[in-house]
Scaffold this motif. Structure first.
Motif, PDB file in Angstrom:
ATOM      1  N   SER A  30       0.843  -1.194   0.000  1.00  0.00           N
ATOM      2  CA  SER A  30       0.000   0.000   0.000  1.00  0.00           C
ATOM      3  C   SER A  30       0.871   1.234   0.000  1.00  0.00           C
ATOM      4  O   SER A  30       2.020   1.221   0.460  1.00  0.00           O
ATOM      5  CB  SER A  30      -0.916  -0.031   1.226  1.00  0.00           C
ATOM      6  OG  SER A  30      -0.872   1.190   1.921  1.00  0.00           O
ATOM      7  N   ARG A  31       0.322   2.315  -0.526  1.00  0.00           N
ATOM      8  CA  ARG A  31       1.062   3.572  -0.566  1.00  0.00           C
ATOM      9  C   ARG A  31       1.271   4.153   0.817  1.00  0.00           C
ATOM     10  O   ARG A  31       2.110   5.029   1.007  1.00  0.00           O
ATOM     11  CB  ARG A  31       0.282   4.606  -1.374  1.00  0.00           C
ATOM     12  CG  ARG A  31       0.458   4.442  -2.844  1.00  0.00           C
ATOM     13  CD  ARG A  31      -0.188   5.626  -3.507  1.00  0.00           C
ATOM     14  NE  ARG A  31      -0.172   5.474  -4.941  1.00  0.00           N
ATOM     15  CZ  ARG A  31      -0.202   6.505  -5.765  1.00  0.00           C
ATOM     16  NH1 ARG A  31      -0.256   7.725  -5.282  1.00  0.00           N
ATOM     17  NH2 ARG A  31      -0.197   6.307  -7.050  1.00  0.00           N
ATOM     18  N   ARG A  32       0.437   3.708   1.735  1.00  0.00           N
ATOM     19  CA  ARG A  32       0.567   4.246   3.086  1.00  0.00           C
ATOM     20  C   ARG A  32       1.786   3.675   3.799  1.00  0.00           C
ATOM     21  O   ARG A  32       2.236   4.219   4.796  1.00  0.00           O
ATOM     22  CB  ARG A  32      -0.703   3.972   3.895  1.00  0.00           C
ATOM     23  CG  ARG A  32      -1.841   4.937   3.559  1.00  0.00           C
ATOM     24  CD  ARG A  32      -3.090   4.585   4.326  1.00  0.00           C
ATOM     25  NE  ARG A  32      -3.523   3.215   4.056  1.00  0.00           N
ATOM     26  CZ  ARG A  32      -3.730   2.303   4.989  1.00  0.00           C
ATOM     27  NH1 ARG A  32      -3.545   2.589   6.253  1.00  0.00           N
ATOM     28  NH2 ARG A  32      -4.121   1.087   4.654  1.00  0.00           N
ATOM     29  N   LEU A  33       2.313   2.569   3.298  1.00  0.00           N
ATOM     30  CA  LEU A  33       3.509   1.983   3.913  1.00  0.00           C
ATOM     31  C   LEU A  33       4.722   2.814   3.506  1.00  0.00           C
ATOM     32  O   LEU A  33       4.974   3.004   2.316  1.00  0.00           O
ATOM     33  CB  LEU A  33       3.694   0.543   3.445  1.00  0.00           C
ATOM     34  CG  LEU A  33       2.625  -0.458   3.888  1.00  0.00           C
ATOM     35  CD1 LEU A  33       2.868  -1.801   3.205  1.00  0.00           C
ATOM     36  CD2 LEU A  33       2.637  -0.621   5.401  1.00  0.00           C
ATOM     37  N   ARG A  34       5.427   3.309   4.500  1.00  0.00           N
ATOM     38  CA  ARG A  34       6.633   4.104   4.200  1.00  0.00           C
ATOM     39  C   ARG A  34       7.814   3.515   4.950  1.00  0.00           C
ATOM     40  O   ARG A  34       8.273   4.099   5.924  1.00  0.00           O
ATOM     41  CB  ARG A  34       6.445   5.542   4.650  1.00  0.00           C
ATOM     42  CG  ARG A  34       5.221   6.210   4.072  1.00  0.00           C
ATOM     43  CD  ARG A  34       5.619   7.238   3.052  1.00  0.00           C
ATOM     44  NE  ARG A  34       4.464   7.498   2.207  1.00  0.00           N
ATOM     45  CZ  ARG A  34       3.922   8.674   2.038  1.00  0.00           C
ATOM     46  NH1 ARG A  34       4.439   9.686   2.640  1.00  0.00           N
ATOM     47  NH2 ARG A  34       2.885   8.834   1.241  1.00  0.00           N
TER      48      ARG A  34
END
Ligand SMILES: Nc1nc2c(ncn2[C@@H]2O[C@H](COP(=O)(O)OP(=O)(O)OP(=O)(O)O)[C@@H](O)[C@H]2O)c(=O)[nH]1
Ligand SMILES: [Mg+2]
Ligand SMILES: [Zn+2]
Length: 299
Positions: A31-35
């Motif tokens: 997911s894009r929220r994973l950084r």
């Protein structure tokens, strides 16, 4: 089944994850929220095409943050335990910058070690280093050029995960190369023959010492400007202030021009080094100017 892994390099759209057998895997993000940051522990799954997919990032023990171009907090590395702050006789030390790194270390919180490099150019140990030793910071004197003092640095890195930071030109790259040449093994070298090469484009990479010490390195980490949120945080970043905090007439004393200030009293007594106090006041100005750039934030 998800596996647990360690992020050892971060690239623009993927990360390299080390598995339990210390092999690296190129991993995308679910997911894009994973950084994920270098140093993060992640859950990841093997994909049919031989790559991996990161599905979750474990809670971080520490996050080292720098200031981005807009004055905001930008995390650069996770789960560090140590900051190696490099200074040298030349270029002329920017002691306030060094103190700023020490503040970052106190706040992250991680241990700080001062590496005073180019000792071959040093006639006598500067008073500033004595003041830092006096408040408990370990100081290693090194010469990356001649290979002096590297054992001390390696020893102090044992079983720690650090980052090498400091002013430009102090010899950080030279030190890292000297350490890598003599005692360290680049994690990337393990998979140099592997499918995804040697990660030369990574923004940050983890290296490992033979003694279990690890450090995260990238140009962006080495010269970063540490993020300091507020004057209240700044005060906690100067460890010698702590016995005096809460003893001033005003609860919100900034220890600048306020009357009946315990910090100023300690300064007058000589318990607090003037140079460190001056650094504190300079960093107060800096924090206030950063706050002015971010409306809605105060403190
Ligand atoms: N005399 C002396 N020179 C050194 C030593 N270590 C590094 N240098 C020299 O100092 C200069 C800067 O070294 P670098 O390793 O590039 O410094 P750096 O901290 O990585 O600099 P940035 O990448 O700009 O942040 C080079 O010319 C090195 O050869 C040392 O122990 N003694
Ligand atoms: Mg360099
Ligand atoms: Zn005060």
């Amino acid at each position: 089944m998800p596996e647990r892994g360690l992020v050892v390099a971060r690239h623009r759209r993927h990360v390299s994850v080390e598995d339990a057998a210390r092999s690296w895997h190129r991993c995308g993000l679910r997911s894009r929220r994973l950084r994920p940051l270098v140093g993060d522990e992640v859950d990841w799954e093997r994909q049919a095409d031989g790559t991996g997919l990161v599905t979750g990032v474990a809670a971080r023990r520490t996050v080292l943050s720098r200031i981005d171009s807009r004055g905001r907090r930008e995390p650069v590395a996770a789960n560090l335990t140590q900051l190696l702050v490099v200074a040298a006789p030349a270029p002329i030390p920017d002691w306030t910058l060094l103190d700023r790194y020490l503040v970052a270390a106190e706040l992250t919180p991680v241990k700080a070690v001062i590496v005073f490099n180019k000792r071959d150019l040093m006639s006598a140990e500067p008073d500033e280093l004595q003041d830092l030793r006096a408040i408990g910071y370990p100081v290693c004197l090194t010469s990356a050029l001649h290979g002096d003092g590297l054992e001390d640095v390696a020893e102090i890195m044992q079983d720690e995960r650090g980052a090498v930071v400091g002013q430009s030109g102090t010899g950080k790259s030279s030190l890292i190369n000297a350490l890598l040449g003599e005692r360290l093994q680049a994690v990337g070298a393990l998979t140099g023959k592997g499918a995804h090469g040697r990660h030369t484009t990574s923004s940050a990479t983890l290296y490992r010492l033979a003694n279990g010490g690890e450090f995260i390195d990238s140009p962006g980490v080495r010269n970063f400007a540490p993020y300091i949120e507020s004057i209240a945080e700044l005060q906690l970043g100067f460890r010698e202030l702590s016995p005096h905090l809460g003893r001033c007439r005003f609860d919100n004393c900034r220890h600048l021009a306020e009357p009946d200030c315990a910090v100023k009293a300690a300064l007058a007594e000589g318990t607090i080094a003037l140079r460190r106090y001056e650094s504190y006041t300079k960093l107060c100005d800096l924090v206030e100017s950063l706050q002015a750039r971010q409306p809605g934030k105060s403190g």
